[in-house]
Design a protein around this motif. Structure first.
Motif, short mmCIF file in Angstrom:
data_model
loop_
_atom_site.label_atom_id
_atom_site.label_comp_id
_atom_site.label_asym_id
_atom_site.label_seq_id
_atom_site.Cartn_x
_atom_site.Cartn_y
_atom_site.Cartn_z
N PHE A 175 0.70 -1.20 -0.12
CA PHE A 175 -0.08 0.09 -0.13
C PHE A 175 0.76 1.28 0.15
O PHE A 175 0.41 2.13 -0.67
N LEU A 176 1.96 1.01 0.57
CA LEU A 176 2.90 2.19 0.88
C LEU A 176 3.21 2.53 -0.64
O LEU A 176 3.53 3.77 -1.28
N ILE A 177 3.91 1.46 -1.50
CA ILE A 177 4.23 1.64 -2.83
C ILE A 177 3.19 2.27 -3.73
O ILE A 177 3.58 3.27 -4.52
N PHE A 199 -7.20 8.18 -4.29
CA PHE A 199 -6.63 6.88 -4.14
C PHE A 199 -5.51 6.68 -3.67
O PHE A 199 -5.23 5.74 -2.56
N GLY A 200 -4.58 7.38 -3.92
CA GLY A 200 -3.14 7.37 -3.31
C GLY A 200 -3.31 7.73 -1.72
O GLY A 200 -2.76 7.28 -0.93
N PHE A 205 -3.04 6.22 3.90
CA PHE A 205 -3.68 6.07 5.39
C PHE A 205 -3.94 4.83 5.87
O PHE A 205 -3.83 4.58 6.91
N PHE A 206 -4.30 3.93 4.77
CA PHE A 206 -4.27 2.44 5.17
C PHE A 206 -3.03 1.76 5.55
O PHE A 206 -2.98 1.07 6.36
N PHE A 207 -1.86 2.32 4.65
CA PHE A 207 -0.74 1.86 5.13
C PHE A 207 -0.42 2.30 6.67
O PHE A 207 0.14 1.51 7.70
N ALA A 208 -0.71 3.57 6.98
CA ALA A 208 -0.66 3.89 8.35
C ALA A 208 -1.50 3.18 9.41
O ALA A 208 -0.84 2.89 10.35
N LEU A 209 -2.59 2.77 9.03
CA LEU A 209 -3.52 1.96 9.77
C LEU A 209 -3.01 0.97 10.17
O LEU A 209 -2.94 0.21 11.25
#
Length: 554
Positions: A175-177, A199-200, A205-209
């Motif tokens: 997700f970060l990439i 979308f980015g 935020f999903f990466f951070a989650l």
């Protein structure tokens, strides 16, 4: 093979747990007496409510009933989920510590919310065992949090979180990439599409989650920061619960998107205020609100026959089922991943549409370039111009030379601008002036050109004013004195740039609908190529000639 053993052990424990009374309730007493650690101490006067222990030492005792333990499960580990700093006694034997109790005037060093301890094999016998905790919770004395115990193979207990974390780290990295990739696409695109940015941001935020949820396996988090981490997780879920429906609103052209987003925002705030402190429940309700809002948008998209509607619907239903039946620590992320994959599919559809539109635009641009060149190399135009040129050279070589130079200059400008989509207005005016010079020699009419308010920094599609000029010459007759006048005016306001082209002459009798001619089609095609639908064009007969207005909306 090692992972398989861990999985087999976990499944075995789910069907046949080591602790037979998993709902065992701890009892409490404030004070400090090492005799309270012993297995058979008489604790009938202890309370099931801890109360506010302030900065005092307090004890808890819990009776765990163990079944017969297979050798494969040994050595056993004990996981304790509790606030405070404490010492752990198993049947009166100290087996570990979490944090540091206050001692000799030194303050408490907070422990972690979850800790692990190995139970010596000689203490693992079937029957009832006493787990006594000598504790301090001076930093959060008012927080009443229950104590939970889990017994498992000690090695599996330590390695299972690491295995889970490894998979989650892979997911977080993906997700970060994706977030970085789509941010780069957004920054380097001319159109600055909002859905790409959203979308980015969702991926970021999903990466951070994911990182915040599994940060407890990376970093030692004192119990005093336990709620801070949950609060951050809650706000990250809150933001994604807003962004995901917003993305669907853009993708499926939902007309009432602003009202839906406002209703969703108010709903999420009510959930936050109404369930403050119930972090897992709040996150579930955030996800539910997100899915309902997205469901409304997708159903509307299906009725509008938007591409990808059924795929998005299947993804939302699958996400809802996972969110309902899978434990929170995994269900939330699996359901979010399903939704994000559906969003990625929708983006691929949108990208293919944009690519097709780009190809069509390239083809249109090529046709317009060809049309622009054809405008000045038509056999009829060349024949009449060359015939007139021969007459001028014979009768007045000096004027004939000027005629030739004007025609050559017009062709030079045409060749220069033919492959461009936008040119300076000054270049357009120069082209028009050269064309008037040529047509003045050809028709022997006194054509005059004027312009007012011209902003030399402005760009316009090539030859659109030139086309209006050609129409004015073709469909007009000279006024008394053999004069035809042309005036180009420019103005702008907060809404649009405006060009008005006026032909002052006597209009010829119109045999067909002039607004549907090839010249006007060329103008409209050029405006669409450069400005999409952000323009208006009208052309009509005026009392003293013809008037055309082009507005480029800002």
């Amino acid at each position: 093979m090692h992972n398989f053993i861990i999985l087999f052990t976990l499944l075995n424990l789910l069907t046949n747990p080591v602790i037979r009374n998993v709902d065992a309730t701890p009892i409490y007493k404030t004070g400090d007496n090492m005799a309270w650690a012993t297995k058979n101490y008489n604790d009938k006067d202890w309370s099931e409510i801890r109360g506010n222990t302030s900065g005092n030492i307090f004890w808890s005792r819990t009776y765990l009933d163990l079944r017969q333990v297979e050798n494969e499960l040994k050595p056993l580990g004990l996981q304790i989920q509790s606030f405070g700093s404490f010492e752990v006694y198993w049947d009166g034997i100290l087996i570990g510590k979490n944090g540091q109790l206050p001692k000799n005037g030194k303050p408490e060093i907070p422990g972690t919310e979850s800790s692990y301890y190995q139970i010596p094999n000689h203490l693992i016998l079937p029957g009832v065992h006493t787990v006594a905790l000598r504790s301090s919770q001076s930093l959060y004395p008012d927080v009443q949090r229950s104590i939970r115990f889990t017994i498992n193979n000690y090695k599996a207990m330590l390695t299972a979180p690491l295995v889970t974390m490894s998979y989650m780290n892979l997911m977080a990295g993906a997700f970060l990439i994706a977030a970085v990739y789509y941010f780069f696409i957004y920054l380097n695109s001319k159109s600055k599409q909002k859905d790409i940015l959203i979308f980015g941001t969702i991926c970021l935020f999903f990466f951070a989650l994911l990182i915040m949820e599994y940060l407890k396996f990376h970093v030692v988090i004192p119990y005093t920061n336990f709620f801070l981490r949950l609060e951050i997780i809650g706000w990250l879920t809150f933001i994604n619960a807003l962004l995901v429906p917003w993305y669907f609103i853009i993708q499926f052209n939902f007309k009432n998107g602003k009202w839906l987003m406002l209703a969703l925002l108010l709903t999420l705030l009510l959930i936050y205020w109404g369930n403050y402190g119930y972090y897992d429940l709040t996150a579930h309700l955030y996800s539910l609100a997100m899915l309902i809002a997205a469901f409304i948008v997708v159903v509307n998209g299906i009725f509008q026959k938007e591409k990808g509607g059924f795929i998005a619907m299947i993804a939302l239903l699958a996400s809802a089922l996972v969110n309902k039946y899978v434990v929170y620590d995994y269900g939330l992320f699996i359901s979010f991943t399903i939704v994000v994959l559906a969003m990625l599919y929708l983006h691929s559809i949108r990208a293919s549409i944009i690519e097709a539109e780009h190809q069509n635009a390239v083809l249109l641009s090529s046709r317009l370039q060809l049309e622009l060149l054809k405008k000045n190399i038509q056999p009829h135009f060349l024949k009449n111009t060359l015939t007139s040129m021969m007459d001028w050279v014979e009768e007045s070589p000096k004027d004939g030379s000027r005629f030739i130079q004007a025609l050559a200059k017009e062709f030079d400008i045409m060749n220069e601008i033919s492959e461009q989509t936008l040119i300076p207005i000054t270049k357009e005016i120069e082209l028009c002036r050269q064309h008037l010079s040529v047509m003045g020699f050809r028709k022997e009419i006194n054509y005059t050109w004027e312009e007012t308010g011209i902003d030399e920094s402005q760009l316009i599609p090539p030859a659109i004013i030139h086309t209006l000029l050609e129409n004015g010459i073709t469909h007009s007759e000279a006024l008394p004195g053999n004069i035809v006048k042309f005036l180009l005016s420019y103005s702008f306001n907060k809404d649009a740039h405006q060009y008005i082209f006026e032909t002052t002459a006597q209009n010829r009798q119109i045999m067909t609908d002039r607004t549907g001619g090839n010249g006007f089609k060329y103008i409209k095609a050029r405006l669409t190529e450069s400005y999409g639908q952000n323009w208006t064009f009208e052309s009509y007969s005026a009392n003293n000639g013809w008037k055309s207005t082009i507005q480029i909306l800002r």
